[in-house]
Structure formats: C-alpha cells, structure tokens
Design an enzyme around this catalytic site. Structure first.
Site, PDB file in Angstrom:
ATOM      1  N   LYS A 126      -4.239  -5.270   5.091  1.00 59.28           N
ATOM      2  CA  LYS A 126      -4.420  -6.487   4.288  1.00 59.28           C
ATOM      3  C   LYS A 126      -3.139  -6.771   3.501  1.00 59.28           C
ATOM      4  O   LYS A 126      -2.828  -6.093   2.531  1.00 59.28           O
ATOM      5  CB  LYS A 126      -5.583  -6.344   3.292  1.00 59.28           C
ATOM      6  CG  LYS A 126      -5.950  -7.726   2.740  1.00 59.28           C
ATOM      7  CD  LYS A 126      -6.625  -7.715   1.400  1.00 59.28           C
ATOM      8  CE  LYS A 126      -5.711  -7.637   0.243  1.00 59.28           C
ATOM      9  NZ  LYS A 126      -4.803  -8.814   0.059  1.00 59.28           N
ATOM     10  N   GLU A 186       1.645   4.072  -3.736  1.00 59.88           N
ATOM     11  CA  GLU A 186       3.033   3.792  -4.136  1.00 59.88           C
ATOM     12  C   GLU A 186       2.945   2.658  -5.143  1.00 59.88           C
ATOM     13  O   GLU A 186       2.617   1.523  -4.789  1.00 59.88           O
ATOM     14  CB  GLU A 186       3.871   3.417  -2.916  1.00 59.88           C
ATOM     15  CG  GLU A 186       4.065   4.606  -1.985  1.00 59.88           C
ATOM     16  CD  GLU A 186       4.767   4.275  -0.674  1.00 59.88           C
ATOM     17  OE1 GLU A 186       5.137   3.116  -0.463  1.00 59.88           O
ATOM     18  OE2 GLU A 186       4.918   5.196   0.139  1.00 59.88           O
ATOM     19  N   CYS A 197      10.276  -2.563  -6.705  1.00 57.52           N
ATOM     20  CA  CYS A 197       9.770  -1.379  -7.397  1.00 57.52           C
ATOM     21  C   CYS A 197      10.859  -0.345  -7.643  1.00 57.52           C
ATOM     22  O   CYS A 197      10.851   0.360  -8.650  1.00 57.52           O
ATOM     23  CB  CYS A 197       8.663  -0.751  -6.569  1.00 57.52           C
ATOM     24  SG  CYS A 197       9.180  -0.468  -4.861  1.00 57.52           S
ATOM     25  N   GLU A 222       7.091  -2.756 -16.624  1.00 60.14           N
ATOM     26  CA  GLU A 222       7.712  -3.285 -15.412  1.00 60.14           C
ATOM     27  C   GLU A 222       7.737  -4.812 -15.489  1.00 60.14           C
ATOM     28  O   GLU A 222       6.684  -5.448 -15.543  1.00 60.14           O
ATOM     29  CB  GLU A 222       6.894  -2.837 -14.192  1.00 60.14           C
ATOM     30  CG  GLU A 222       7.533  -3.219 -12.891  1.00 60.14           C
ATOM     31  CD  GLU A 222       6.713  -2.773 -11.672  1.00 60.14           C
ATOM     32  OE1 GLU A 222       5.491  -2.989 -11.649  1.00 60.14           O
ATOM     33  OE2 GLU A 222       7.324  -2.218 -10.734  1.00 60.14           O
TER      34      GLU A 222
HETATM   35  P1  NAD Z   1      -0.958  -5.875  -6.678  1.00 49.24           P
HETATM   36  O1  NAD Z   1      -1.411  -4.530  -7.097  1.00 49.24           O
HETATM   37  O2  NAD Z   1      -1.368  -7.040  -7.469  1.00 49.24           O
HETATM   38  O3  NAD Z   1      -1.430  -6.185  -5.196  1.00 49.24           O
HETATM   39  C1  NAD Z   1      -1.082  -5.366  -4.114  1.00 49.24           C
HETATM   40  C2  NAD Z   1      -2.111  -5.531  -3.018  1.00 49.24           C
HETATM   41  O4  NAD Z   1      -3.360  -5.016  -3.486  1.00 49.24           O
HETATM   42  C3  NAD Z   1      -2.364  -6.969  -2.597  1.00 49.24           C
HETATM   43  O5  NAD Z   1      -2.590  -7.008  -1.209  1.00 49.24           O
HETATM   44  C4  NAD Z   1      -3.638  -7.315  -3.361  1.00 49.24           C
HETATM   45  O6  NAD Z   1      -4.394  -8.345  -2.769  1.00 49.24           O
HETATM   46  C5  NAD Z   1      -4.372  -5.994  -3.320  1.00 49.24           C
HETATM   47  N1  NAD Z   1      -5.358  -5.798  -4.376  1.00 49.24           N
HETATM   48  C6  NAD Z   1      -5.309  -6.271  -5.642  1.00 49.24           C
HETATM   49  N2  NAD Z   1      -6.413  -5.871  -6.321  1.00 49.24           N
HETATM   50  C7  NAD Z   1      -7.146  -5.108  -5.465  1.00 49.24           C
HETATM   51  C8  NAD Z   1      -8.385  -4.424  -5.563  1.00 49.24           C
HETATM   52  N3  NAD Z   1      -9.106  -4.408  -6.686  1.00 49.24           N
HETATM   53  N4  NAD Z   1      -8.822  -3.741  -4.487  1.00 49.24           N
HETATM   54  C9  NAD Z   1      -8.121  -3.720  -3.340  1.00 49.24           C
HETATM   55  N5  NAD Z   1      -6.958  -4.371  -3.173  1.00 49.24           N
HETATM   56  C10 NAD Z   1      -6.467  -5.063  -4.234  1.00 49.24           C
HETATM   57  O7  NAD Z   1       0.636  -5.779  -6.559  1.00 49.24           O
HETATM   58  P2  NAD Z   1       1.642  -6.962  -6.251  1.00 49.24           P
HETATM   59  O8  NAD Z   1       1.719  -7.806  -7.465  1.00 49.24           O
HETATM   60  O9  NAD Z   1       1.304  -7.578  -4.934  1.00 49.24           O
HETATM   61  O10 NAD Z   1       3.003  -6.164  -6.028  1.00 49.24           O
HETATM   62  C11 NAD Z   1       3.885  -5.841  -7.037  1.00 49.24           C
HETATM   63  C12 NAD Z   1       3.691  -4.389  -7.446  1.00 49.24           C
HETATM   64  O11 NAD Z   1       3.891  -3.529  -6.326  1.00 49.24           O
HETATM   65  C13 NAD Z   1       4.694  -3.925  -8.471  1.00 49.24           C
HETATM   66  O12 NAD Z   1       4.045  -3.188  -9.463  1.00 49.24           O
HETATM   67  C14 NAD Z   1       5.633  -3.037  -7.667  1.00 49.24           C
HETATM   68  O13 NAD Z   1       6.312  -2.070  -8.428  1.00 49.24           O
HETATM   69  C15 NAD Z   1       4.703  -2.439  -6.691  1.00 49.24           C
HETATM   70  N6  NAD Z   1       5.445  -1.910  -5.531  1.00 49.24           N
HETATM   71  C16 NAD Z   1       5.593  -0.565  -5.419  1.00 49.24           C
HETATM   72  C17 NAD Z   1       6.303  -0.036  -4.339  1.00 49.24           C
HETATM   73  C18 NAD Z   1       6.482   1.448  -4.184  1.00 49.24           C
HETATM   74  O14 NAD Z   1       6.938   1.862  -3.125  1.00 49.24           O
HETATM   75  N7  NAD Z   1       6.145   2.261  -5.157  1.00 49.24           N
HETATM   76  C19 NAD Z   1       6.844  -0.890  -3.373  1.00 49.24           C
HETATM   77  C20 NAD Z   1       6.671  -2.262  -3.534  1.00 49.24           C
HETATM   78  C21 NAD Z   1       5.956  -2.763  -4.623  1.00 49.24           C
END
Ligand code: NAD
Length: 484
Positions: free
Chosen positions: A175, A251, A285, A387
């Site tokens: 997803k 992650e 990230c 962040e």
């Molecule tokens: P997010 O957590 O809002 O969403 C990530 C994914 O999770 C999306 O597909 C979203 O639809 C889904 N999601 C959201 N709530 C959910 C729930 N309750 N249950 C299941 N799925 C759910 O993150 P974002 O805003 O899309 O991405 C930015 C974040 O990602 C930043 O915090 C960044 O640091 C992190 N990130 C981390 C890495 C790493 O390798 N550590 C890499 C890239 C991004």
C-alpha cells in the site's frame, strides 16, 4: 503546461481493478490534479490478501533461481523505463528530475536484482555435533507480507521492501502513500509485464487510519508488516498488530546531526551539507538537518553554506538545473512553515529563506519553500528536536567532541548521522558514540545493500538489508538429524 492524467488502479490477483471511491492526486509543484486513485475498503483489502495467500503456494515452492529469473526480468523493465519512471516520481513527489536521474531509478532496479541474487547464493548453517548428530537450519518464506510505504521516496521504498520479500518466497500486498500512488501502480504494470504470477504482487490504494492501511495491518492472514513512515504511525500499527502477533519491521522518522569538525575541507563540507540538508527538498528521513560546526570554522562554514544554499535553483522540477522542488502538499507546507514561525518566537534567527520563493505561474500555486537556515538555536528548541521534513536546517557551534556527541544524541530519534573530519581516530570514536543506525563519515547517502539499515530509539524497530532482510522475511527452523 501539459499535464498527464494518471488513472491509477488497484492490482489484485494479476488484474488492474477500479473499485472504491476515487481520490485526486495533485502535482506538488502546481497543485494541479494529475490523476486519481481508488480507495480500497475491506472487500478489496481482503481480495488482495486472499490473492496473495493463494499465490504463496506456488511462489514459495519455486526455487530461488526460478524466482530470480522473473525478478531480474522485472528489474530490467524498470531499467528500460528509466526516463518514464524518473518523470513519474517527479509528478508524484515534486522532486527535481535531476535527482531522479542521478542513479535513483537504477537503485530502484538494484533493490530487486540484489535480493534476487542474494536468495540464490545464500546458504544456511549446519552444526555437526560430537555425537554424530547434525543440527541444521532451514529458512522458509513466511507468507503474506504487507508493505506500507511513505510519500517521500515511494518507488525506492516499494522495491526496497518487495525485493527481499519476493526473493525469499513471500507474496506481498503493497500500500503506497495516498499522496503518491502513481509510481507503485506503474511498477505493478512492469511486474505484470515481466510475468510475475498473479497474486504474488498486489497493490492497493487508500489512506491510513480507518482505510486500506489500517485494514491491512489488522488482516489475520497477513503475517509480516514492513512499514516505513512516521514514528507516531508506527506506534499505532504496533498496537493494531498486537492481537494477531505479526512480525514487524519499522523504519521511522529521523532528525540526524551533521557534525563538522574544524579540520575539514570547507568546500567539501559545504557540498556534503547541501545534499544532506536539501536532497528531496529536505523531505528525507536520512537528512542531517541539525548541522553542528566546531567553533573555529563556524563563521566561515556558515557564510559559505548560506551563500551556496541561496544559489540552489528552486522551481519547475522538470528543469534539469533545478535543485529544490516542491513540498508534497499544502498541508505539509503549512506544517513546515509553522516550525519556521516557532523558531522565530523561540529567539532563533532565520538567516536564509523562511518564505516561499517568487515563482511564475503555474509554479506560484505550488508548495515551494526556500532553503531555510536557522541559527541561534538551543539544543532543546522544538526545531532542534522534532522532525520538520522540509528544506529547513539549524546550524549551531560546538567546542569539542564530547559536546557534539551530547547534542547529536540528545533527541528521541536515532536513524542517521553525518560526521565530517579528517581525523580517523575521531571518526572511529564518533562511530561508536553516536546513537544512529547509519553514520556517514565524509559523505552522505551511500550504502551497500548488504549492510543493515534501520534506526535506533524512536527511529525504528529491526534492520533490513543483506542477511538482516533474510532474517525478517523468512521463518527459521532448526532440524536435529540423528545419525541412527
Ligand atoms: P505516514 O506515517 O503518515 O504514512 C506512511 C504510510 O502509512 C502511508 O502509506 C499511510 O497511508 C500509512 N498509514 C498511515 N496511518 C496508518 C495506519 N493507522 N495504519 C496503517 N497504515 C497507515 O508517513 P508519511 O508522512 O507518508 O512519510 C513521512 C515519514 O516517513 C517521515 O516521518 C519520515 O522520516 C519517514 N520515513 C522514514 C524512512 C526510514 O527509512 N526510516 C524512510 C522514508 C520516510
């Protein structure tokens, strides 16, 4: 300006399916609607999981060499479509096309190729005992893996998870983030064209809470969850999977330090810092938005860095000279801007940026924010702790190694850090002392796929990469063989 229109669909059991209410996809650089995608509900999520369950039988029984043939074909199609995919990632994310062309798509393919090979070449443990018995270890695929990805590097995340999951014999339901569904849908088309059997890869679209994401995490037939996203989302997923005891790999967010010692070549330090600050307009990230500079070179670094950051071209992401693209959404732009306002009220000074650039139409409608440098901060200020995920960095002086380590470690995150010094002994000491899953010394964002990747503290749970991915994506059995 000519806009494409992407009619994105789910990919379930080898078919592209249009089911569920559709939501719009916006181009971050102009906020123009460039497509739409369907939102999966309980029925579509279940159909995708059941397709993956059925496909697991055949896929898990194939030899890894047979899987490698299909996965390599998929990776080759990614390479063959490099220009198209680079453009799609820019439409999805608003990232400069120059960044997508500099090896980015090749890495998306390499994620698949590397694990396809790794699964074939990797052996297992065997322990002959003194009494003649042999203990050996068998690794087998686990089942259906749910792969949930964020919006900042969508295709890279998709193959970083799909590569090992599939190579080790699992089937997947992926997803992508609701803000960036195009690239993953296109990858599904390429996987389909490569002949990956129906149900092995399924892609569903939708939102997180009360939508496709949450439904997927709770589904009883999903055995593994590899999630990348915000730390707070990680905590919600952790709670959601507890009743069904799924294995998780998280992650999560980061707030990396970029520590520059006085012995560095300033020009190189500025160049590394531009990348670690503003790659993907800071929506990264692994970025190093907390720049710490040893006092003797603080003023000189600041002046060079400010000048270089001011010259980064911002605007039309398809202009090959542009280095700073648009933030993902209006909402995210506001969130990032609020941090800049907060810095002002906390007594910090903004010495560059802080506001949107003046751009011609249609880019005046986009979510652009100038590279922003904040100084006069205290380590406990919110801009130094939370962040921000935009082109916003803080720069602060430090006196000695001990102080630099204390400031760098004084946050709840522990994903990555950058250390810039010519002193090898110091690099070794900081490598040991810093609380971060990945530490770059004198460079940024270079990684061999064999090493573990992941975060400490609030930046994640578990590691992936090389045999760490093997650990996560396989079930392990010990077999004790009698010699009788
Ligand atoms: P997010 O957590 O809002 O969403 C990530 C994914 O999770 C999306 O597909 C979203 O639809 C889904 N999601 C959201 N709530 C959910 C729930 N309750 N249950 C299941 N799925 C759910 O993150 P974002 O805003 O899309 O991405 C930015 C974040 O990602 C930043 O915090 C960044 O640091 C992190 N990130 C981390 C890495 C790493 O390798 N550590 C890499 C890239 C991004």
């Amino acid at each position: 300006m000519d806009y494409p229109f992407f009619h994105v669909s789910h990919y379930i059991n080898g078919q592209f399916i249009d089911r569920g209410p559709r939501f719009d996809i916006y181009y971050p650089a102009t906020n123009y609607v460039i497509g739409s995608a369907p939102e999966a509900g309980a029925e579509e999520v279940d159909a995708a999981v059941q397709a993956a369950v059925r496909a697991f039988g055949q896929w898990s029984r194939m030899s890894s060499a047979e899987r490698r043939v299909l996965l390599k074909r998929f990776a080759q199609l990614i390479r063959d479509h490099e220009d198209e995919l680079a453009a799609i990632e820019t439409w999805d994310v608003g990232r400069p096309i120059a960044e997508n062309k500099a090896g980015y798509i090749a890495r998306i393919a390499a994620n698949i190729e590397f694990f396809a090979d790794f699964a074939v070449t990797h052996g297992s443990e065997a322990y002959p005992m003194d009494n003649g018995y042999i203990n050996y270890v068998l690794r087998q695929p686990v089942g259906v893996a749910a792969l949930i990805t964020p919006w900042n590097i969508p295709m890279l995340q998709a193959t970083w998870k799909m590569g090992p999951a599939l190579a080790f014999g699992n089937t997947v339901v992926l997803k992508p983030a609701e803000l960036t569904p195009i690239g993953t849908w296109r990858l599904a088309q390429l996987a389909h064209a490569a002949g990956i059997p129906p149900g092995v890869i399924n892609v569903i679209h939708g939102f997180g809470p009360d939508s496709a994401g949450a439904l997927l995490t709770k589904h009883p037939d999903v055995k593994l969850i590899s999630f990348t996203g915000e730390t707070t989302t990680g905590t919600i997923i952790m709670a959601a999977v507890a009743p069904t005891l799924k294995r998780v790999s998280f992650e999560l967010g980061g707030k990396g330090a970029n520590i520059i010692f006085a012995d560095v070549d300033l020009e190189r330090a500025v160049s590394i810092s531009l990348r670690s600050s503003f790659f993907n307009q800071g929506e990264f990230c692994l970025a190093g938005p907390r720049i710490l500079v040893q006092r003797p070179v603080y003023e000189a670094f600041l002046s060079h860095f400010r000048q270089a950051a001011a010259q980064l071209k911002i605007g039309n992401p398809f202009d090959p000279d542009v280095r700073v693209g648009a933030l993902i959404s209006r909402e995210h732009f506001t969130r990032v801007s609020n941090y800049i306002d907060l810095a002002g009220t906390d007594g910090a000074s903004i010495i560059l940026g802080g506001t949107p650039p003046v751009l011609p139409e249609p880019f005046a409608q986009g979510n652009f924010l100038q590279p922003t440098i904040i100084i006069d901060v205290k380590p406990h200020d919110r801009v130094c702790q939370e962040e921000i995920f935009g082109p916003v960095v803080t720069v602060a002086p430090f006196d000695d190694e001990e102080e630099a380590v204390a400031i760098a470690n004084g946050v709840s995150y522990g994903l990555s850090a950058v250390v810039q010094t010519r002193d090898v002994g110091r690099a070794v000491r900081l490598g040991s002392a810093l609380e971060a899953g990945t530490i770059w010394v004198n460079d940024f964002f270079v990684r061999d796929l064999r090493v573990p990747f992941g975060g400490m503290k609030q930046s994640g749970i578990g590691r992936e990469g090389g045999h760490y991915s093997l650990e996560f994506y396989t079930e392990v059995k010990t077999i004790c063989l009698s010699n009788q």
